[in-house]
Design a protein around this motif. Structure first.
Motif, short mmCIF file in Angstrom:
data_model
loop_
_atom_site.label_atom_id
_atom_site.label_comp_id
_atom_site.label_asym_id
_atom_site.label_seq_id
_atom_site.Cartn_x
_atom_site.Cartn_y
_atom_site.Cartn_z
N UNK A 150 0.94 -1.51 0.25
CA UNK A 150 0.29 -0.14 -0.52
C UNK A 150 0.54 1.07 -0.33
N UNK A 151 0.60 2.31 -0.43
CA UNK A 151 1.18 3.50 -0.84
C UNK A 151 -0.27 4.63 -0.22
N UNK A 152 0.73 5.31 0.39
CA UNK A 152 -0.76 6.40 0.67
C UNK A 152 -0.20 7.55 0.09
N UNK A 153 -1.31 8.66 -0.40
CA UNK A 153 -1.76 10.15 -0.75
C UNK A 153 -0.11 11.30 0.71
N UNK A 154 0.65 11.58 -0.03
CA UNK A 154 1.52 12.69 0.60
C UNK A 154 1.11 14.03 1.08
N UNK A 155 -0.29 13.86 1.51
CA UNK A 155 -0.81 15.03 1.58
C UNK A 155 -1.96 14.94 2.82
N UNK A 156 -2.85 13.67 2.02
CA UNK A 156 -3.60 13.41 2.62
C UNK A 156 -3.51 11.76 3.85
N UNK A 157 -4.47 10.68 3.95
CA UNK A 157 -4.07 9.83 4.91
C UNK A 157 -4.54 8.73 3.80
N UNK A 158 -5.33 9.20 2.55
CA UNK A 158 -5.60 7.83 1.36
C UNK A 158 -4.49 6.94 1.00
N UNK A 159 -4.79 6.10 0.42
CA UNK A 159 -4.19 4.86 0.50
C UNK A 159 -4.90 3.75 -1.43
N UNK A 160 -3.43 3.77 -1.86
CA UNK A 160 -3.82 3.71 -3.16
C UNK A 160 -4.57 2.43 -3.75
N UNK A 161 -5.40 2.32 -2.39
CA UNK A 161 -6.13 0.89 -2.52
C UNK A 161 -7.39 0.88 -2.29
N UNK A 162 -8.45 2.29 -2.21
CA UNK A 162 -8.61 2.85 -3.00
C UNK A 162 -9.69 2.45 -4.27
N UNK A 163 -10.78 1.92 -4.34
CA UNK A 163 -11.11 1.44 -5.99
C UNK A 163 -11.00 2.95 -6.74
N UNK A 164 -10.25 3.03 -7.91
CA UNK A 164 -10.73 3.63 -9.13
C UNK A 164 -9.32 4.74 -8.23
N UNK A 165 -8.82 4.98 -7.55
CA UNK A 165 -8.19 6.38 -6.89
C UNK A 165 -6.98 6.06 -8.27
N UNK A 166 -6.70 7.71 -8.04
CA UNK A 166 -5.09 8.00 -8.67
C UNK A 166 -5.03 8.81 -8.24
#
Length: 367
Positions: A1-17
């Motif tokens: 898992x990688x996390x957004x460097x600005x917020x705390x959302x991971x790249x596992x959220x379906x469809x996120x870029x």
């Protein structure tokens, strides 16, 4: 898992870029609002309302899909009191035991703004049968209700010949998802992943018939093309916390003094029923994030907290199952807690989770 460097959302959220700088699309969308021509968007909304505003008193100009929540209060205010439209409110109940706040809010939205409200209370027998099937196979126990929230207003719009249908925010654009193009049209929102991806034929059996799913089926594409479902978030700068502050000043009740929830740090989102909250928590075993991540990320984007505080909140809350929500969910479907955890155990994504020495699932790569 990688996390957004600005917020705390991971790249596992379906469809996120995530862009090349490691920033998620939801954070970029929030930044874009600072340079959006909101005056121009307001004029677009004026033109749209003028197109559908009825000439005769007593005729409905639009339908607003509502739950009674904070965002619903803002939507109804905006169309009734800012745009001077005459809206018909449409809601879908989930048949769960309502909180005191939930009972109050759905009444308040009608009384405060002086609007008629049509509520669909789905077939309870069918709901329980469908919930069990979609929970056990897909980890989506509220698929039936979630889909109706999108499709039922379309059916009423067709029946009453009210083309303009108002939804709140474009979830994929605001928070990250497959359909991430910014658009005012909500014609494609049924495909946003929340209530799609389950073929009807997989649900049919001796207990569930097509008659039970009749409102889940949207009108034909030709019929939808004659309707105008829109996202208010395209025309007005959307901020769920600001909507809460507005709603509270207009009679909305949060869960203060009623229930301190274990799975999140806020007390104003999805307050209608407890059992429904199992649905957003199930994102955790599947994708490694849940409600605390969602709201910590929003609060960071809104400038209410910094990323370090967001990380602390995620670590404290995200993995927890609220026990009141769990009990009411299990009671509704006649599960034991053992039944529930056995099903959930099979939903954990082994690419991002592993079991520790105590047999507990833990993230391999946490914040």
């Amino acid at each position: 898992m990688n996390y957004c460097k600005k917020c705390v959302m991971p790249d596992t959220r379906p469809g996120i870029y995530f862009d090349e700088e490691g920033i998620c699309q939801a954070c970029r969308a929030e930044e874009q609002k600072d340079i959006t021509n909101w005056a121009g968007r307001q004029q677009e909304l004026e033109d749209l309302c003028n197109k559908y505003r009825r000439k005769n008193d007593g005729e409905y100009d639009c339908i607003i899909a509502v739950s009674g929540g904070k965002d619903s209060h803002f939507q109804v205010h905006y169309f009734k009191e800012v745009m001077n439209m005459n809206p018909l409110l449409v809601s879908v109940e989930d048949n769960f035991e309502m909180t005191n706040a939930g009972k109050h809010n759905i009444k308040n939205i009608s009384e405060r703004f002086g609007c008629h409200l049509i509520t669909l209370k789905p077939n309870l027998k069918a709901q329980k049968a469908i919930m069990k099937k979609t929970f056990e196979k897909y980890g989506k126990p509220t698929w039936y209700i979630d889909r109706l929230i999108y499709t039922y207003p379309l059916h009423l719009a067709k029946k009453f010949n009210i083309p303009l249908i108002v939804y709140g925010e474009n979830i994929s654009y605001e928070y990250g998802g497959i359909d991430r193009n910014e658009t005012f049209s909500a014609k494609n929102q049924i495909n946003n992943g929340v209530a799609s991806d389950i073929p009807f034929e997989e649900l049919l059996d001796d207990q569930i018939t097509m008659n039970d799913l009749i409102f889940c089926n949207p009108p034909t594409q030709e019929e939808i093309n004659n309707l105008e479902p829109i996202y208010l978030s395209y025309f007005v700068r959307w901020n769920s916390y600001a909507n809460y502050i507005f709603a509270k000043k207009n009679g909305f009740k949060d869960l203060t003094h009623e229930w301190v929830r274990e799975h999140t740090f806020e007390n104003f989102d999805q307050v209608d029923t407890a059992a429904y909250l199992i649905h957003p928590w199930l994102k955790y075993p599947k994708f490694g994030h849940a409600s605390a991540t969602d709201y910590a990320s929003k609060f960071i984007r809104y400038g209410l907290i910094n990323r370090e505080e967001g990380i602390r909140l995620v670590k404290k809350y995200d993995h927890k199952v609220d026990q009141k929500a769990l009990k009411e969910f299990c009671d509704f479907l006649n599960y034991t807690f053992t039944d529930f955890y056995k099903i959930v155990d099979g939903l954990y994504n082994k690419e991002i989770f592993e079991k520790d020495k105590f047999g507990e699932w833990v993230l391999k790569n946490s914040l």
